[in-house]
Design a protein around this motif. Sequence first.
Motif, PDB file in Angstrom:
ATOM      1  N   PHE A   1       1.832   6.375   7.606  1.00 31.52           N
ATOM      2  CA  PHE A   1       2.518   7.630   7.316  1.00 31.52           C
ATOM      3  C   PHE A   1       2.310   8.031   5.858  1.00 31.52           C
ATOM      4  CE2 PHE A   1       5.164   6.009  10.854  1.00 31.52           C
ATOM      5  CZ  PHE A   1       5.097   7.112  11.700  1.00 31.52           C
ATOM      6  N   GLY A   2       2.141   9.317   5.643  1.00 31.90           N
ATOM      7  CA  GLY A   2       2.065   9.856   4.295  1.00 31.90           C
ATOM      8  C   GLY A   2       2.938  11.090   4.203  1.00 31.90           C
ATOM      9  N   PHE A   3       3.099  11.617   3.002  1.00 34.92           N
ATOM     10  CA  PHE A   3       3.957  12.783   2.800  1.00 34.92           C
ATOM     11  C   PHE A   3       3.331  13.647   1.719  1.00 34.92           C
ATOM     12  CE2 PHE A   3       7.753  14.690   0.667  1.00 34.92           C
ATOM     13  CZ  PHE A   3       8.121  15.516   1.717  1.00 34.92           C
TER      14      PHE A   3
ATOM     15  N   SER B   1      -3.611  -2.966   0.014  1.00 35.84           N
ATOM     16  CA  SER B   1      -2.279  -3.360  -0.418  1.00 35.84           C
ATOM     17  C   SER B   1      -1.163  -2.512   0.145  1.00 35.84           C
ATOM     18  CB  SER B   1      -2.190  -3.330  -1.945  1.00 35.84           C
ATOM     19  OG  SER B   1      -2.100  -1.997  -2.398  1.00 35.84           O
ATOM     20  N   ALA B   2      -1.428  -1.861   1.246  1.00 31.98           N
ATOM     21  CA  ALA B   2      -0.306  -1.212   1.918  1.00 31.98           C
ATOM     22  C   ALA B   2       0.545  -2.331   2.508  1.00 31.98           C
ATOM     23  CB  ALA B   2      -0.807  -0.289   3.019  1.00 31.98           C
ATOM     24  N   SER B   3       1.851  -2.136   2.506  1.00 39.09           N
ATOM     25  CA  SER B   3       2.696  -3.166   3.089  1.00 39.09           C
ATOM     26  C   SER B   3       2.995  -2.771   4.535  1.00 39.09           C
ATOM     27  CB  SER B   3       3.963  -3.297   2.243  1.00 39.09           C
ATOM     28  OG  SER B   3       5.087  -3.406   3.025  1.00 39.09           O
ATOM     29  N   VAL B   4       2.271  -3.414   5.441  1.00 42.24           N
ATOM     30  CA  VAL B   4       2.400  -3.053   6.856  1.00 42.24           C
ATOM     31  C   VAL B   4       3.460  -3.932   7.515  1.00 42.24           C
ATOM     32  CG1 VAL B   4      -0.011  -2.379   6.992  1.00 42.24           C
ATOM     33  CG2 VAL B   4       0.659  -4.672   7.681  1.00 42.24           C
TER      34      VAL B   4
ATOM     35  N   HIS C   1       1.635  -1.768  14.054  1.00 44.86           N
ATOM     36  CA  HIS C   1       2.257  -1.865  12.739  1.00 44.86           C
ATOM     37  C   HIS C   1       2.425  -0.469  12.171  1.00 44.86           C
ATOM     38  CE1 HIS C   1       0.458  -5.785  13.350  1.00 44.86           C
ATOM     39  NE2 HIS C   1       1.146  -6.276  12.342  1.00 44.86           N
ATOM     40  N   TYR C   2       3.295  -0.361  11.174  1.00 43.24           N
ATOM     41  CA  TYR C   2       3.297   0.897  10.440  1.00 43.24           C
ATOM     42  C   TYR C   2       3.411   0.615   8.960  1.00 43.24           C
ATOM     43  CZ  TYR C   2       8.389   0.691  10.007  1.00 43.24           C
ATOM     44  OH  TYR C   2       9.663   0.311   9.730  1.00 43.24           O
ATOM     45  N   ALA C   3       3.007   1.605   8.187  1.00 45.75           N
ATOM     46  CA  ALA C   3       3.107   1.489   6.732  1.00 45.75           C
ATOM     47  C   ALA C   3       3.289   2.883   6.160  1.00 45.75           C
ATOM     48  CB  ALA C   3       1.851   0.836   6.153  1.00 45.75           C
ATOM     49  N   LEU C   4       3.873   2.918   4.969  1.00 44.14           N
ATOM     50  CA  LEU C   4       4.068   4.184   4.262  1.00 44.14           C
ATOM     51  C   LEU C   4       3.216   4.144   3.017  1.00 44.14           C
ATOM     52  CD1 LEU C   4       7.952   4.280   4.476  1.00 44.14           C
ATOM     53  CD2 LEU C   4       6.262   5.035   6.125  1.00 44.14           C
ATOM     54  N   VAL C   5       2.426   5.154   2.793  1.00 45.25           N
ATOM     55  CA  VAL C   5       1.582   5.150   1.602  1.00 45.25           C
ATOM     56  C   VAL C   5       1.642   6.508   0.921  1.00 45.25           C
ATOM     57  CG1 VAL C   5       0.004   3.532   2.722  1.00 45.25           C
ATOM     58  CG2 VAL C   5      -0.511   5.951   2.719  1.00 45.25           C
ATOM     59  N   ARG C   6       1.331   6.498  -0.357  1.00 44.26           N
ATOM     60  CA  ARG C   6       1.233   7.759  -1.082  1.00 44.26           C
ATOM     61  C   ARG C   6      -0.122   8.365  -0.766  1.00 44.26           C
ATOM     62  NH1 ARG C   6       3.682   4.297  -5.304  1.00 44.26           N
ATOM     63  NH2 ARG C   6       5.897   4.795  -5.180  1.00 44.26           N
ATOM     64  N   LEU C   7      -0.132   9.636  -0.539  1.00 43.99           N
ATOM     65  CA  LEU C   7      -1.398  10.289  -0.192  1.00 43.99           C
ATOM     66  C   LEU C   7      -2.438  10.005  -1.255  1.00 43.99           C
ATOM     67  CD1 LEU C   7      -0.376  13.752   1.253  1.00 43.99           C
ATOM     68  CD2 LEU C   7      -1.016  11.670   2.433  1.00 43.99           C
ATOM     69  N   SER C   8      -1.991   9.912  -2.509  1.00 46.77           N
ATOM     70  CA  SER C   8      -2.933   9.729  -3.601  1.00 46.77           C
ATOM     71  C   SER C   8      -3.671   8.400  -3.507  1.00 46.77           C
ATOM     72  CB  SER C   8      -2.185   9.796  -4.932  1.00 46.77           C
ATOM     73  OG  SER C   8      -1.200   8.774  -4.977  1.00 46.77           O
ATOM     74  N   GLU C   9      -3.137   7.474  -2.742  1.00 42.64           N
ATOM     75  CA  GLU C   9      -3.787   6.159  -2.667  1.00 42.64           C
ATOM     76  C   GLU C   9      -5.036   6.165  -1.800  1.00 42.64           C
ATOM     77  OE1 GLU C   9      -1.059   3.091  -1.517  1.00 42.64           O
ATOM     78  OE2 GLU C   9       0.452   3.815  -2.939  1.00 42.64           O
ATOM     79  N   VAL C  10      -5.180   7.181  -0.993  1.00 40.15           N
ATOM     80  CA  VAL C  10      -6.355   7.226  -0.120  1.00 40.15           C
ATOM     81  C   VAL C  10      -7.456   7.999  -0.821  1.00 40.15           C
ATOM     82  CG1 VAL C  10      -7.246   7.918   2.102  1.00 40.15           C
ATOM     83  CG2 VAL C  10      -4.863   7.207   1.885  1.00 40.15           C
ATOM     84  N   LYS C  11      -8.463   7.247  -1.230  1.00 39.01           N
ATOM     85  CA  LYS C  11      -9.590   7.893  -1.887  1.00 39.01           C
ATOM     86  C   LYS C  11     -10.504   8.472  -0.818  1.00 39.01           C
ATOM     87  CE  LYS C  11      -8.358   4.344  -4.767  1.00 39.01           C
ATOM     88  NZ  LYS C  11      -7.593   3.170  -4.344  1.00 39.01           N
TER      89      LYS C  11
END
Lengths: 232, 232
Positions: free
Chosen positions: B24-26, B76-79, B101-111
């Motif tokens: 998930f991202g926001f 390093s996403a925490s799933v 699994h799920y994880a929350l990441v900042r959109l900026s982390e996806v290059k």
Amino acid sequence: MVENNKMYSYKYPHPAVTADCVIFGFDGVSIKVLLIQRGIEPYKGQWAFPGGFLKMNETVEECAKRELEEETGLKSASVEQFYTFSAVNRDPRERVITVAHYALVRLSEVKGGDDAASAKWFAMNEIPSLAFDHDHILRLAVKCLKERICFEPIGFELLPEVFTMTELQNLYEAILEVKFDRRNFYNKMLKLGILSDAEPRPANTSRRTPCKYRFNAEKYAELKQKGFRLEF
Amino acid sequence: MVENNKMYSYKYPHPAVTADCVIFGFDGVSIKVLLIQRGIEPYKGQWAFPGGFLKMNETVEECAKRELEEETGLKSASVEQFYTFSAVNRDPRERVITVAHYALVRLSEVKGGDDAASAKWFAMNEIPSLAFDHDHILRLAVKCLKERICFEPIGFELLPEVFTMTELQNLYEAILEVKFDRRNFYNKMLKLGILSDAEPRPANTSRRTPCKYRFNAEKYAELKQKGFRLEF
DNA sequence: ACAAAAGTGTTAGGCCTACACCCATGA
DNA sequence: TCATGGGTGTAGGCCTAACACTTTTGT
């Protein structure tokens, strides 16, 4: 069983998959867990949760139910998975991952005899040393149970159909390991509206005979629609 | 890869096991999900969650992280696992059960670039048709996310380190699909005490420039000890 | 000058908690 | 008659929800 030599081969290694069942019961005072004594290696003689290997034509939930019935005689328990344990060396035989389930049953549903000769209820403070990583599984099961009972009135599956408020309170106190004020517990439960009088109130007669209730699944379904929360 | 012909044989059939990741991202307005386009059959060309087959020397969580990085570059996403899907025919190739699994990441982390050429964010209302039973998995992931955010401030993983109260409110509204009163939301969040001012208050200057906050993990740890609950 | 964003405080109602008394029964 | 179990109500505090105005900035 048709061919003893038949082997199943895959291009890549596959783990074995099992389903295990943490079965909770309630004897009116404390929470109990159903364990079976292992008859074969590894961990022969030690206590473990009922469970076994997944068959190719069943889901893990179906597997859990099947194994539960085979090993304890318990039928029609509604099992629910809560976590998948996949530590690399959790089984000495081969790589095995297990999908852990839990269920709540009335003690009366477990008949003696059956295949269940080796199945036995243990109070939470008398749990023996467990096979595999089953102590780990138990800890997480208890945690899930505590969380879950605050959102859904699953506890009613542990009580007889008709019960007194005191029995219900004892159950909640046993699961959550806390004490509640009796009057506040009454008010909270009654205000929720998911209890029905099971018998006409004992009128003005005996103030010593407790009122009997039963769980009202209809009212609960209504409540659930709107989203509610049991606060403790 | 050393021997192409090597096969792995077992006395009983074993399912294959995979780990899948709902990421998930926001973006400040709406919740997004990271999907990859499948390059091989089955479901070639369709969108699916990052994921893949379990190796014998890793747990399912490790597998989820590895596959996530391989397929999207996300490190390093925490799933966290939330459910194991085991319907008998969920994969046309062979029996496959997947630990979702799920994880929350900042959109900026996806290059951009990377192996992630085929990875793309989708808003929840623009999800394309998904491979396998991944629509089913997504529905459950969303449900878990909604429940979870009421107990743990996981939402902060979706925001930049420093954020405004309005951004935080937008996030909660996007996840829970409700609207809150701005003033009540301010009060509730501030009273919780897990927010710190990130910059000295803009003083009496501009009432239009929003205050910046950051998540205070210390205070949160304290709170968690005592058991708390975010009520919405 | 007007619309949009952001900061702030009060009030009323409901819920939670703590707490005390009475009655009936069984020992 | 006394201890125990069970039923019931109230007062205070806290939290929640509803609600309006002011300032500033950008257009």
